[in-house]
Every structure is written in C-alpha cells, then in structure tokens.
Design a protein around this motif. Structure first.
Motif, PDB file in Angstrom:
ATOM      1  N   ASP A   1      20.409 -13.250  42.649  1.00 56.89           N
ATOM      2  CA  ASP A   1      20.166 -12.614  41.350  1.00 56.89           C
ATOM      3  C   ASP A   1      19.902 -13.644  40.253  1.00 56.89           C
ATOM      4  O   ASP A   1      20.585 -13.697  39.236  1.00 56.89           O
ATOM      5  N   VAL A   2      18.872 -14.453  40.485  1.00 55.94           N
ATOM      6  CA  VAL A   2      18.512 -15.528  39.557  1.00 55.94           C
ATOM      7  C   VAL A   2      17.132 -15.252  38.967  1.00 55.94           C
ATOM      8  O   VAL A   2      16.195 -14.915  39.690  1.00 55.94           O
TER       9      VAL A   2
ATOM     10  N   THR B   1      20.482 -16.264  34.488  1.00 61.90           N
ATOM     11  CA  THR B   1      19.167 -16.269  33.848  1.00 61.90           C
ATOM     12  C   THR B   1      18.974 -17.602  33.152  1.00 61.90           C
ATOM     13  O   THR B   1      19.824 -18.029  32.370  1.00 61.90           O
ATOM     14  N   ILE B   2      17.844 -18.253  33.456  1.00 71.57           N
ATOM     15  CA  ILE B   2      17.455 -19.497  32.793  1.00 71.57           C
ATOM     16  C   ILE B   2      16.221 -19.163  31.968  1.00 71.57           C
ATOM     17  O   ILE B   2      15.200 -18.752  32.515  1.00 71.57           O
TER      18      ILE B   2
ATOM     19  N   GLY C   1      30.868 -17.929  38.594  1.00 73.09           N
ATOM     20  CA  GLY C   1      30.651 -17.049  37.452  1.00 73.09           C
ATOM     21  C   GLY C   1      29.534 -16.055  37.681  1.00 73.09           C
ATOM     22  O   GLY C   1      28.636 -16.276  38.491  1.00 73.09           O
ATOM     23  N   THR C   2      29.600 -14.941  36.961  1.00 71.22           N
ATOM     24  CA  THR C   2      28.548 -13.930  37.000  1.00 71.22           C
ATOM     25  C   THR C   2      28.060 -13.678  35.580  1.00 71.22           C
ATOM     26  O   THR C   2      28.788 -13.888  34.614  1.00 71.22           O
ATOM     27  N   ASN C   3      26.819 -13.227  35.507  1.00 70.85           N
ATOM     28  CA  ASN C   3      26.191 -12.954  34.222  1.00 70.85           C
ATOM     29  C   ASN C   3      26.218 -14.216  33.348  1.00 70.85           C
ATOM     30  O   ASN C   3      26.860 -14.273  32.308  1.00 70.85           O
ATOM     31  N   VAL C   4      25.472 -15.230  33.814  1.00 73.66           N
ATOM     32  CA  VAL C   4      25.404 -16.522  33.139  1.00 73.66           C
ATOM     33  C   VAL C   4      24.011 -16.671  32.531  1.00 73.66           C
ATOM     34  O   VAL C   4      23.010 -16.516  33.229  1.00 73.66           O
ATOM     35  N   LEU C   5      23.945 -16.969  31.245  1.00 75.91           N
ATOM     36  CA  LEU C   5      22.676 -17.181  30.556  1.00 75.91           C
ATOM     37  C   LEU C   5      22.585 -18.633  30.105  1.00 75.91           C
ATOM     38  O   LEU C   5      23.439 -19.110  29.358  1.00 75.91           O
ATOM     39  N   LEU C   6      21.550 -19.345  30.578  1.00 78.44           N
ATOM     40  CA  LEU C   6      21.212 -20.673  30.081  1.00 78.44           C
ATOM     41  C   LEU C   6      19.940 -20.492  29.269  1.00 78.44           C
ATOM     42  O   LEU C   6      18.902 -20.119  29.821  1.00 78.44           O
ATOM     43  N   GLU C   7      20.014 -20.749  27.976  1.00 75.26           N
ATOM     44  CA  GLU C   7      18.889 -20.437  27.097  1.00 75.26           C
ATOM     45  C   GLU C   7      18.623 -21.574  26.119  1.00 75.26           C
ATOM     46  O   GLU C   7      19.545 -22.100  25.497  1.00 75.26           O
ATOM     47  N   ASP C   8      17.349 -21.954  26.008  1.00 71.96           N
ATOM     48  CA  ASP C   8      16.907 -22.957  25.037  1.00 71.96           C
ATOM     49  C   ASP C   8      17.609 -24.300  25.191  1.00 71.96           C
ATOM     50  O   ASP C   8      17.920 -24.975  24.208  1.00 71.96           O
TER      51      ASP C   8
END
Length: 182
Positions: free
Chosen positions: A121-122, A97-98, A69-76
């Motif tokens: 790209d992390v 992005t974490i 996958g691309t453009n993956v956001l792990l948030e909170d």
C-alpha cells in the motif's frame, strides 16, 4: 508474569527539520521497538518539509527509514548524499504515501537503490529521484522484505540518473509482483 504491552506512538509530526551527517544511522526513522519488545509503531505519521543529508556516512544509511507504522505521509522532503539512498520502506510499514519528494546524488555507495519499496500500500507521486552511483541496483527497487509489497503505485514522477548510461530505473525483484504494480 505474562507479556507487558508497550505503548504505541501515533498521530505524530516531524516538520521543518534538518538532519545532517549522522555518521552511523539513518536520518529520520519510524521503527519498531527493540527486538522482542513487541512495540510496533502506531499510525498517522506526517514527515513534512525536512532536509536529510549524509546519513550514516560511516555505515551507509538512508535519509528516511520507514520500517513500521501505518498511514505514513512523507511530503515535500529533500534528501541528498545519503549512502544507502533516500527512502527505505519495509518490515511492518504499510500505507505509505511519498509526495513531492526531491532526491539527488543518492545512493553515494554502489550497494542500494535510491528508493527501496518492501511494504504494501505504497504511493509515490509528483516526486523527483536523481540517482548517482548505483550500477548494481536499480534507481527504484520493489522487492519483498518481511511482507509482500502489493498495491504499489508510482504516479507522475521523474526517475533519472545524473550520468549517461546509468543502470535500470525500476527493478522488481520478486517474480509474482509484476501484476501487482500500477
């Protein structure tokens, strides 16, 4: 007959979920399709406000395994007590992005880093990773998997061991990466 193109899954959200004690697998995953299926994950995934613990207690897995996958956001998100650490990034994943992740008591086995980065790209920012048992691996490991982990950014994080004299905090395992980490 030729090759059949399988659909990609994109624009997906996993939010406010609790995953516990999965026995033989990771907690929350983004993977490619089965071997030979040529079904890579798409783009634009949001994994937000989830709690994952005890993943793969018999086989030693991670809370989050982002292998595609691309453009993956792990948030909170919160992870704890996962045998192979909180988050693994690799294979064909990119653009991850974490943000504001909290990890404690991971890994529970002495065979993995708490955060493994093997993707390009992390960005990891405003997160806390408190490691537990790994004397052989660093708390954060950046190493080549299927692709070069270029453009890795670690900003405003806390990386610590929950015991005195823990191991290395950040390990870079591929010698040409030193000038590519900010």
């Amino acid at each position: 007959l030729g090759t059949v193109a399988l659909p990609r899954i994109s624009d997906s959200v996993v939010q406010n979920c609790v995953v516990r004690d999965t026995i033989t697998n990771d907690g929350i995953v983004i993977h490619e399709g089965p071997e030979g299926a040529r079904a890579p994950a798409g783009a634009n995934f949001i994994l937000r406000n989830n709690v994952v613990s005890g993943s793969g207690s018999d086989s030693g897995e991670q809370g989050f395994d982002i292998a595609a996958g691309t453009n993956v956001l792990l948030e909170d998100n919160v992870t704890y007590d996962n045998p192979s650490g909180s988050i693994g990034l690799g294979h064909t994943a990119r653009g991850v992005t974490i943000r504001r992740h909290y990890s404690r008591n991971e890994p529970t086995r002495d065979t993995a880093a708490t955060l493994h980065i093997g993707a390009p790209d992390v960005t990891v920012e405003y997160s806390v990773f408190v490691g537990s048992s790994s004397w052989n691996k660093p708390l954060v490991e950046i190493e080549k998997s299927k692709q070069q982990p270029d453009n890795v950014r670690l900003y405003n994080n806390v990386f610590a061991w929950n015991r005195p004299g823990g191991g290395r905090i950040v390990g870079i395992s591929f010698h040409s990466l030193e000038d590519r980490i900010v």
